[in-house]
Design a protein around this motif. Structure first.
Motif, PDB file in Angstrom:
ATOM      1  N   ARG A 171      25.380 -26.240  12.451  1.00 45.91           N
ATOM      2  CA  ARG A 171      24.560 -26.791  12.319  1.00 45.91           C
ATOM      3  C   ARG A 171      24.254 -26.335  14.311  1.00 45.91           C
ATOM      4  N   GLU A 196      25.379 -23.052  15.721  1.00 47.31           N
ATOM      5  CA  GLU A 196      24.244 -22.126  15.526  1.00 47.31           C
ATOM      6  C   GLU A 196      22.854 -22.354  16.947  1.00 47.31           C
ATOM      7  N   GLN A 197      23.080 -23.569  17.127  1.00 51.75           N
ATOM      8  CA  GLN A 197      22.524 -23.957  18.144  1.00 51.75           C
ATOM      9  C   GLN A 197      22.826 -24.068  19.500  1.00 51.75           C
ATOM     10  N   GLN A 212      24.635 -26.251  20.789  1.00 49.30           N
ATOM     11  CA  GLN A 212      24.938 -27.624  21.820  1.00 49.30           C
ATOM     12  C   GLN A 212      26.007 -27.849  21.296  1.00 49.30           C
TER      13      GLN A 212
END
Length: 489
Positions: free
Chosen positions: A361, A364-365, A367
């Motif tokens: 995640r 994907e973001q 971050q």
């Protein structure tokens, strides 16, 4: 090459399937494209080719078995288009032929073969897949009990981990699963990826049976993927032969006497399991998918001292059980499911799947920075390391390139090595040849593929490495490049 034993014998069948009755009155949906070939003509109108258009309209071609090898409806496609689907259909249904006294025959030649081309690897593929499957299941006369998916995750990332319900294919097939249709799917060909099928599917891995029915010489496939998926479930369920699956010759419309074609990979292994399931559904009409799968698992043969929990299919033993026991058995889930809802706690979790979900995640973001990715590239879990190295993409400078080579040498897990090698392939030059060639015998296919791609960039300078997925041929194929390297010293 010696012609391998027939696939039915290698699966444990005690006798060849009956050409006129095996699979009779059962339909199997094959998610693939199809190339016409004369070897399909015996199927007649039992072979359907279903296509789904962008507007979700469905077209059924009932004459595909009679169409020419290069018919007009395939014009404009590349030469290899539909060959994979052709091999799949032939493995399931080809006519009998004899070689060296052995009868080779498809596993369920009397079944309905429904090939579904939903336009995979293009935007909207999930919606088209659902439209096509739902339409097919409305055709009650075909009695479709099985869906065969050899590339179940379609165009989605194979490394970033997520819960199964987030995959478009899983959502598309959900209504079919709820209706009791058995989804048989390939578990993957190499340890390069993390993504593995949901527990609702009968996931098929492969092993090296050395082309023989003699089960005492069967060995695990060294680059076979296995482990927990994004829901925490162990995958695959079962193993089948994945090398040198014999078919009628299908690369052209003519062949020499005794010439055959070969199918392979976990696509081939999954096809064999789907064929065996179709055979059993036809032979025992009262079977449901749970009873069928649990019977195959209960009577399969595990490898000794193998980390992969999945056993080798033994159809003969399953048939004996159904003949003499006939008691329903329940399928066992290997692991409880997990779900990562909060990133911060999960990235520090002791559970590798939760860490993998959280890291995916973050990637994907966007971050997470490069320094943090390098930290996760040293995680104790190969799942997490694959995600990190995949996200790094390639070395950013000469110093990091040297670190890539160091990590490649230190890494014990083949899939992670594959991503280091792929990153190094980017921006590689001819001065690195002494670093690349020793990896031509790595057990991971992706690493060897990278070596082959590297030397092919410099055909005028270096000998070439022929790709192979057969473990027994790795040393043979690498002989020339290794000898060349030795002469340079």
């Amino acid at each position: 090459m010696k012609i391998p034993d027939p696939t039915w014998a290698r699966l444990g069948f005690l006798e060849p399937p009956n050409f006129d009755t095996s699979g009779q009155d059962v339909g199997i949906i094959i998610i693939d494209r199809l190339k016409p070939h004369p070897a399909l003509r015996h199927l007649g109108h039992r072979l359907k080719y279903i296509t789904v258009q962008p507007d979700l309209s469905v077209h059924c071609n009932e004459e595909v078995a009679y169409q020419a090898y290069a018919d007009s409806f395939l014009k404009g496609q590349d030469e290899g288009a539909g060959m994979h689907g052709l091999q799949t259909v032939l493995a399931l249904s080809h006519e009998p032929f004899a070689i060296n006294g052995d009868i080779h025959i498809g596993l369920c030649p009397a079944a309905h073969m429904i090939v579904l081309d939903h336009g995979a690897f293009r935007e909207g593929e999930g919606e088209r897949l659902k439209a096509g499957v739902d339409w097919i299941l409305e055709q009650k006369a075909w009695n479709c009990k099985i869906i065969l998916s050899t590339g179940w995750h379609a165009s989605e990332d194979i490394v970033l981990l997520r819960n199964s319900q987030e995959h478009s294919t899983v959502r598309a097939l959900q209504s079919a699963v709820q209706k009791g249709v058995l989804v048989v799917c390939a578990n993957g060909n190499t340890r390069l990826g993390n993504v593995m099928p949901p527990i609702d599917y009968f996931a098929v891995g492969g092993y090296d049976d050395c082309g023989t029915r003699d089960r005492y010489v069967h060995i695990p496939f060294p680059d076979e993927p296995f482990g927990r998926n994004g829901d925490g479930h162990f995958r695959p369920d079962i193993l089948a032969p994945r090398l040198h699956l014999t078919l009628p010759f299908c690369e052209s419309v003519t062949c020499e006497e005794g010439q055959v074609s070969y199918y392979g990979g976990t696509s081939g292994a999954a096809t064999l399991i789907a064929g065996a399931a179709t055979y059993l559904f036809s032979k025992y009409p009262g079977l449901n998918k749970e009873h069928l799968c649990s019977t195959l698992l209960r009577h399969a043969d595990p490898f000794v001292d193998y980390e992969n929990n999945a056993p080798r299919v033994n159809v003969g033993r399953a048939i004996r059980s159904l003949e003499f026991e006939g008691q329903p058995e329940q399928r066992i889930l290997w692991k409880s499911s997990v779900k990562s809802d909060a990133v911060k706690p999960s990235i520090r979790s002791s559970d590798e799947v939760e860490r993998g979900l959280a890291l995916s995640r973050l990637v994907e973001q966007e971050q997470i920075n490069r320094e943090e990715l390098w930290r996760y590239s040293r995680d104790t879990s190969s799942i997490v390391r694959k995600i990190a190295v995949h996200a790094l993409m390639k070395p950013k400078d000469a110093e990091e390139r040297a670190l890539y080579w160091k990590q490649l040498r230190m890494e014990h897990e083949g899939g992670v090595r594959g991503w280091y090698a792929y990153g190094l392939l980017q921006d590689a030059n001819e001065t690195e040849v002494h670093l690349w060639i020793p990896w031509s015998i790595d057990i991971n296919w992706a690493v060897r593929w990278c070596v082959s791609e590297y030397v092919s960039k410099y055909k005028e300078l270096f000998p070439q490495l022929e790709k192979t997925d057969a473990p027994g041929l790795i040393q043979v194929k690498a002989r020339d490049v290794l000898r060349w390297l030795e002469l340079q010293k």
